[in-house]
Design a protein around this motif. Structure first.
Motif, PDB file in Angstrom:
ATOM      1  N   PRO A  56      16.466   1.241   5.287  1.00 46.83           N
ATOM      2  CA  PRO A  56      16.354   2.647   5.695  1.00 46.83           C
ATOM      3  C   PRO A  56      14.964   3.022   6.182  1.00 46.83           C
ATOM      4  N   SER A  57      13.928   2.377   5.663  1.00 41.40           N
ATOM      5  CA  SER A  57      12.569   2.655   6.125  1.00 41.40           C
ATOM      6  C   SER A  57      12.361   2.188   7.562  1.00 41.40           C
ATOM      7  N   LEU A  58      12.979   1.069   7.913  1.00 38.80           N
ATOM      8  CA  LEU A  58      12.937   0.603   9.304  1.00 38.80           C
ATOM      9  C   LEU A  58      13.727   1.539  10.210  1.00 38.80           C
ATOM     10  N   GLY A 100      11.848   4.851  10.759  1.00 40.59           N
ATOM     11  CA  GLY A 100      10.512   4.768  11.336  1.00 40.59           C
ATOM     12  C   GLY A 100       9.379   4.874  10.343  1.00 40.59           C
ATOM     13  N   VAL A 101       9.689   4.830   9.056  1.00 45.52           N
ATOM     14  CA  VAL A 101       8.611   4.792   8.063  1.00 45.52           C
ATOM     15  C   VAL A 101       7.735   3.571   8.307  1.00 45.52           C
ATOM     16  N   ILE A 141       6.959  -1.662   0.015  1.00 46.20           N
ATOM     17  CA  ILE A 141       8.251  -0.995  -0.162  1.00 46.20           C
ATOM     18  C   ILE A 141       9.191  -1.957  -0.871  1.00 46.20           C
ATOM     19  N   ALA A 142       9.911  -1.482  -1.875  1.00 46.53           N
ATOM     20  CA  ALA A 142      10.865  -2.324  -2.588  1.00 46.53           C
ATOM     21  C   ALA A 142      12.013  -2.738  -1.669  1.00 46.53           C
ATOM     22  N   ILE A 188       0.441  -0.960  14.092  1.00 48.88           N
ATOM     23  CA  ILE A 188       1.840  -1.042  13.674  1.00 48.88           C
ATOM     24  C   ILE A 188       1.928  -0.969  12.154  1.00 48.88           C
ATOM     25  N   LYS A 189       2.813  -0.110  11.658  1.00 49.03           N
ATOM     26  CA  LYS A 189       3.031  -0.011  10.224  1.00 49.03           C
ATOM     27  C   LYS A 189       4.023  -1.092   9.792  1.00 49.03           C
ATOM     28  N   ILE A 190       3.563  -1.965   8.898  1.00 53.49           N
ATOM     29  CA  ILE A 190       4.365  -3.104   8.477  1.00 53.49           C
ATOM     30  C   ILE A 190       4.737  -2.960   6.999  1.00 53.49           C
ATOM     31  N   ARG A 191       6.008  -3.187   6.684  1.00 54.91           N
ATOM     32  CA  ARG A 191       6.409  -3.274   5.276  1.00 54.91           C
ATOM     33  C   ARG A 191       5.880  -4.581   4.717  1.00 54.91           C
ATOM     34  N   ILE A 192       5.196  -4.512   3.600  1.00 58.57           N
ATOM     35  CA  ILE A 192       4.674  -5.715   2.980  1.00 58.57           C
ATOM     36  C   ILE A 192       5.165  -5.822   1.541  1.00 58.57           C
TER      37      ILE A 192
END
Length: 335
Positions: free
Chosen positions: A197-199, A202-203, A190-191, A166-170
């Motif tokens: 918008p990244s969620l 699907g980024v 990601i800032a 899973i790609k997680i924003r950290i």
């Protein structure tokens, strides 16, 4: 040439005598990524009202919430350069400049809010005041983001194994990056303004943050699951630019700092008091909230143990001293 110099001197030296004290008129631009209406933004609004009143209007505040001035790293650099006079920032972002703050971001470092308060207020405040100032920042008071947990789009997370693939924003912080790597997760810094918008596109498939910030930033609209791992207690701080600070007189500094460095005494309690309501609100938004068992958390805590050694040994500065002080303070403060 003389006329230009004279105009400059007139502009910078306009002053009014108030109550026997000399105040130069000034404007404080203070930024945060905290959204409008959040406890952090509300607390900054109280600070604005208090300072403008006490200075009899000679100090004006302009608050820029919701990432209007960019992400936390962008805001921080503007404060250091003096383009912004102040900010409210998380320890994770500040740790990119004040390396020792990485120690506070170690997962599962504190056992409770009370222990965190005792350590930060009674044992570490002066150490960090000096560390901040050395980097061009004037410490005002601690605030907090709270305990971070995990939100995901497509599948619930109960153990670290559920995060595989899973790609997680950290957060853009070395200790966060190290922790997610230890968990075997594909972490993408990601800032804040770009997370939703990244969620949606699907980024990334998930993130970690507090229930409160999740709702304030409307990230709950892009997820279906939220797991209360409470893996990182994240303090924050309200700070001024040292470049700005050094231009002020003693009366201005006293007003801007607040009595006994308690300019925002409700900042932490405001966040804590609504945590249960925020969890309930997540559920009402059709987000499935999972409370992991001690067995579920074992893997998360094991990864944290490995990270603490990496952080203390590699980030440099006075990190070892800060870490040792925390361990002694925790013993004195209790759980």
């Amino acid at each position: 040439m003389f006329l230009r110099q004279l105009k400059y001197l007139v502009c910078v030296s306009i002053t009014l005598t108030i109550g026997g004290g000399l105040f130069a008129q000034t404007t404080v631009k203070l930024a945060t990524v905290a959204p409008e209406g959040s406890p952090w933004a509300n607390e900054l609004a109280k600070i604005k009202k208090k300072i403008e009143s006490e200075s009899q209007g000679q100090i004006k505040f302009k608050i820029y919430p919701g990432g209007q001035m960019g992400g936390e790293n962008e805001i921080l650099q503007q404060v250091i350069r003096g383009k912004l006079q102040g900010a409210g920032l998380t320890a994770g972002a500040l740790a990119n400049t004040v390396k020792e703050l990485n120690v506070l971001e170690i997962p599962y470092l504190f056992n409770s809010y009370a222990q965190a308060d005792c350590v930060l207020d009674d044992h570490l405040q002066e150490d960090f005041r000096k560390l901040f100032e050395a980097k061009g920042l004037i410490f005002v008071t601690w605030a907090e983001n709270g305990y971070r947990s995990i939100g995901t789009k497509s599948a619930p997370v109960k153990t670290p194994d559920d995060l595989k693939g899973i790609k997680i924003r950290i957060q853009e912080s070395p200790v966060h990056i190290a922790y997610w790597k230890q968990l075997g997760v594909s972490g993408i810094p990601i800032a804040i303004p770009e997370v939703l918008p990244s969620l949606q596109t699907g980024v990334v498939e998930g993130f970690d943050n507090t229930p409160l910030f999740t709702l304030a930033a409307e990230w709950q609209t892009a997820i279906k699951y939220f797991t209360l791992t409470r893996h990182i207690y994240q303090p924050a701080a309200i700070l001024y630019s040292k470049k700005f600070w050094d231009t002020l007189n003693d009366d201005q500094k006293k007003t801007l700092m607040g009595e006994g460095n308690k300019l925002a005494p409700g900042a932490r309690q405001a966040v804590r008091s609504i945590e249960k309501n925020m969890i309930a609100t997540l559920k009402k938004a059709d987000v499935q909230v999972y409370e992991p068992s001690n067995a579920d958390l074992a893997g998360f805590k094991a990864a944290a143990n490995a990270v603490s050694g990496q952080v203390v040994g590699k980030i440099g500065g006075q990190s070892k001293m800060i870490f040792d002080k925390i361990q002694k303070a925790k013993a004195a403060c209790g759980g």
